[in-house]
Scaffold this active site. Structure first.
Site, PDB file in Angstrom:
ATOM      1  N   GLU A  43     -14.535  -5.644 -26.418  1.00 55.27           N
ATOM      2  CA  GLU A  43     -15.614  -5.235 -25.510  1.00 55.27           C
ATOM      3  C   GLU A  43     -15.205  -4.087 -24.602  1.00 55.27           C
ATOM      4  O   GLU A  43     -16.032  -3.256 -24.239  1.00 55.27           O
ATOM      5  CB  GLU A  43     -16.079  -6.430 -24.672  1.00 55.27           C
ATOM      6  N   PHE A 105     -19.587 -24.150 -21.552  1.00 53.57           N
ATOM      7  CA  PHE A 105     -18.675 -23.384 -22.407  1.00 53.57           C
ATOM      8  C   PHE A 105     -18.999 -21.890 -22.330  1.00 53.57           C
ATOM      9  O   PHE A 105     -20.133 -21.479 -22.496  1.00 53.57           O
ATOM     10  CB  PHE A 105     -18.810 -23.878 -23.854  1.00 53.57           C
ATOM     11  N   GLN A 106     -17.983 -21.104 -22.015  1.00 56.12           N
ATOM     12  CA  GLN A 106     -18.058 -19.644 -21.889  1.00 56.12           C
ATOM     13  C   GLN A 106     -19.041 -19.188 -20.801  1.00 56.12           C
ATOM     14  O   GLN A 106     -19.609 -18.106 -20.888  1.00 56.12           O
ATOM     15  CB  GLN A 106     -18.408 -18.995 -23.234  1.00 56.12           C
ATOM     16  N   LYS A 155     -29.521 -17.510 -22.649  1.00 56.92           N
ATOM     17  CA  LYS A 155     -29.811 -17.655 -24.078  1.00 56.92           C
ATOM     18  C   LYS A 155     -31.220 -18.197 -24.314  1.00 56.92           C
ATOM     19  O   LYS A 155     -31.917 -17.750 -25.232  1.00 56.92           O
ATOM     20  CB  LYS A 155     -28.780 -18.568 -24.732  1.00 56.92           C
ATOM     21  N   MET A 481       3.913   8.811 -16.234  1.00 54.85           N
ATOM     22  CA  MET A 481       3.628   9.183 -14.851  1.00 54.85           C
ATOM     23  C   MET A 481       4.338   8.255 -13.874  1.00 54.85           C
ATOM     24  O   MET A 481       4.832   8.696 -12.816  1.00 54.85           O
ATOM     25  CB  MET A 481       2.121   9.186 -14.586  1.00 54.85           C
TER      26      MET A 481
END
Length: 569
Positions: A43, A105-106, A155, A481
């Protein structure tokens, strides 16, 4: 949701499916001839790809993630887009509304997490709200000062059947960006400039976002005033234009920074005076009356004291400046002063610049591949070609790309992560740039550290049959750097910076790319030509000298007038 995106002109999305977002993906199948979905490998890659798409076009970039870890992986590109004023729409799936707040969940409170790093965000629980929310979200993301907006949708809202009402009108009484600067302030700005001895213009991303490059060129030429371009302003005025004096700031040019410290009137258009430009803010432009043009009023006076604030769109303000400009005879004194002033700046430039000069030549004489030699050949190649984009990661290679490549072909040719400084930006962002500009060559320049964070998107590039991306890895075996700071300020205590990696050529070949390794300066040109002439993605592993530093450099908490110029300073 698909219909809403199409109605707003969206054509491409970058994402990764999962449980909570599955209803959206189910619907996408019916719109696959109108909405192109690009399946990224992570993602974060999807978010950066959407940023690259947006930064190279000025249009909104769209990224998608599912609930929980899917959306938390989007946090980094959302923060990056917020810092760099990139129009981004993040679409997120959420658990069902009946289990919200129950640690399902999630489940993750992504609207809470992203509240400080979005222009606005939404949690949508009703399908009926989607037509309005999508319209408003894209409007907010793309107007005023652009930025990221997130829509989190449960959902069950996505699973509901409704007849959508598309006849919606925006109602945003508290959101009214000011596109036209105050005319009185504009005339005062012109008065200050017309009577100045050492005027200077500094321009940033706001010029590019407002599509104001032509207005900038016309204004600078009529006034005869030297122009500085920040990292995000590079390309706003071609670097070979006689009034362009280069990049200021931490790794800007000595003559550019000294000009700021000497100027008496400084016109800033579309740059937010961030600390990488100003150095120690209290010492910045000590003799100047500052005019600041910005569409975001919160930026004016935030870091630097301003004499004339002008809130407005850079293009509209420049048009007004041109309309109210004094007659040429009235500007005669300014042109005379500006000519002497430019001559003085060029004398400083002749004394200090020479683009290859800032690497210690005594030190590099016996090097087989100084990084500067890579950039010299790449710059020559790009400027012969003309239609190109350079996308960089973050670190030494980024600053060399800003310093040593000549951007003579207009805005949006350099795309980089500025405010957030996000390692891993370049490869996925180049994917978005290449999708938006299939006829342009896209060079992604990475360090070996940032490259190893997101190189899995090479698989996405192959799956999508994208042929116009070339990756240059400036491979010095360090987090370069950080190592430079450790060398200069921490007595060479290289803690956590030596870096190993796989054989990048074999890695490229494993992904189906052409891989090339370069270890000597005399082989650089041929490798770049081979990459340019290959109809497909190419990775070049440039095994550069390990401990070359980026100069000039302003140390932490120092004035931009106090620069380190070489290793010997």
């Amino acid at each position: 949701m698909c219909e809403a995106l199409i109605r707003e002109g969206v054509e491409v999305m970058f994402g990764l499916p999962g449980g909570a977002i599955m209803p959206f993906y189910h619907a996408m199948w019916e719109y696959r001839d109108k909405l192109r979905h690009i399946l990224c490998r992570h993602e974060q890659g999807a978010g950066h790809a959407a940023e690259g798409y947006a930064r190279s076009t000025g249009r909104i970039g769209v990224c998608i993630g599912t609930s929980g870890p899917g959306v938390t992986n989007l946090v980094t590109p959302i923060a990056d887009a917020m810092m760099d004023s990139t129009p981004l729409l993040a679409i997120c799936g959420q658990v069902g509304s009946h289990v919200l707040g129950k640690d399902a969940f999630q489940e993750t409170d992504i609207t809470g997490i992203t509240m400080p790093i979005t222009k606005h965000n939404y949690l949508v629980k009703r399908a009926e709200d989607l037509p309005y929310v999508f319209k408003e979200a894209i409007h907010i993301a793309t107007t005023g000062r652009p930025g990221p907006v997130l829509i989190d949708i449960t959902k069950d809202a996505m699973q509901k059947s409704i007849v959508p009402n598309w006849d919606v009108k925006l109602n945003l009484p508290g959101y009214k960006p000011n596109y036209h600067g105050n005319r009185k302030q504009i005339r005062e700005a012109l008065r200050l400039l017309a009577h100045s001895q050492k005027p200077l213009i500094i321009v940033g991303n706001g010029i590019i976002q407002a599509k104001a490059s032509e207005e900038l060129r016309t204004f600078a030429e009529r006034m005869g005033i030297p122009v500085l371009t920040t990292l995000h302003g590079i390309g706003a005025l071609p670097e070979n234009h006689p009034l362009n004096i280069g990049m200021p700031g931490m790794h800007g040019w000595v003559h550019a920074n000294r000009a700021i410290q000497e100027c008496d009137v400084l016109l800033n258009i579309g740059s937010r005076f961030d600390d990488r430009v100003t150095g120690k803010a209290g010492t910045f432009a000590p003799h100047a009356k500052v005019i600041h043009v910005d569409i975001d009023p919160a930026e004016i006076g935030k870091n630097v004291k301003v004499a004339v604030p002008i809130v407005g769109d850079a293009r509209n303000v420049l048009k007004a400046l041109l309309e109210d400009m004094p007659a040429q005879e009235e500007l005669a004194a300014l042109h005379s002063n500006a000519s002497d002033w430019m001559e003085h700046i060029r004398e400083m430039q002749d004394q200090h610049q020479g683009k290859q000069q800032y690497v210690n030549r005594a030190k590099t004489r016996n090097m087989t591949l100084p990084p500067h030699d890579v950039y010299a050949e790449l710059s020559a190649s790009l400027n012969l070609r003309g239609e190109y984009h350079v996308v960089t990661d973050v670190g030494q290679h980024q600053m060399w790309a800003a310093q040593l490549l000549d951007y003579n072909h207009g805005p949006r040719t350099l795309i980089t992560s500025g405010g957030a400084g996000t390692m891993g930006f370049a490869v996925p962002a180049s994917l978005g740039v290449a999708v938006a500009n299939p006829d342009h060559i896209v060079w992604a320049i990475c360090g070996d550290g940032g490259f190893q964070m997101t190189n899995q998107e090479m698989a996405t590039i192959m799956q999508e049959k994208i042929t116009n991306i070339k990756v240059a890895v400036i491979n010095n075996g360090y987090l370069g750097m950080v190592r430079q700071w450790q060398e200069l300020f921490e007595n060479k205590r290289y803690s956590g910076t030596p870096l190993t990696g796989p054989d990048f050529v074999k890695l490229a070949e494993a992904y189906g790319w052409k891989g090339i390794r370069v270890e000597r300066s005399e082989d650089v040109r041929a490798a770049i030509e081979e990459a340019n002439n290959t109809n497909g993605p190419v990775l070049i592993d440039f095994r550069v000298e390990r401990e070359v530093n980026v100069f000039p450099m302003v140390p932490q908490n120092k004035s931009i007038g106090e620069m380190l110029i070489t290793d010997g300073d």
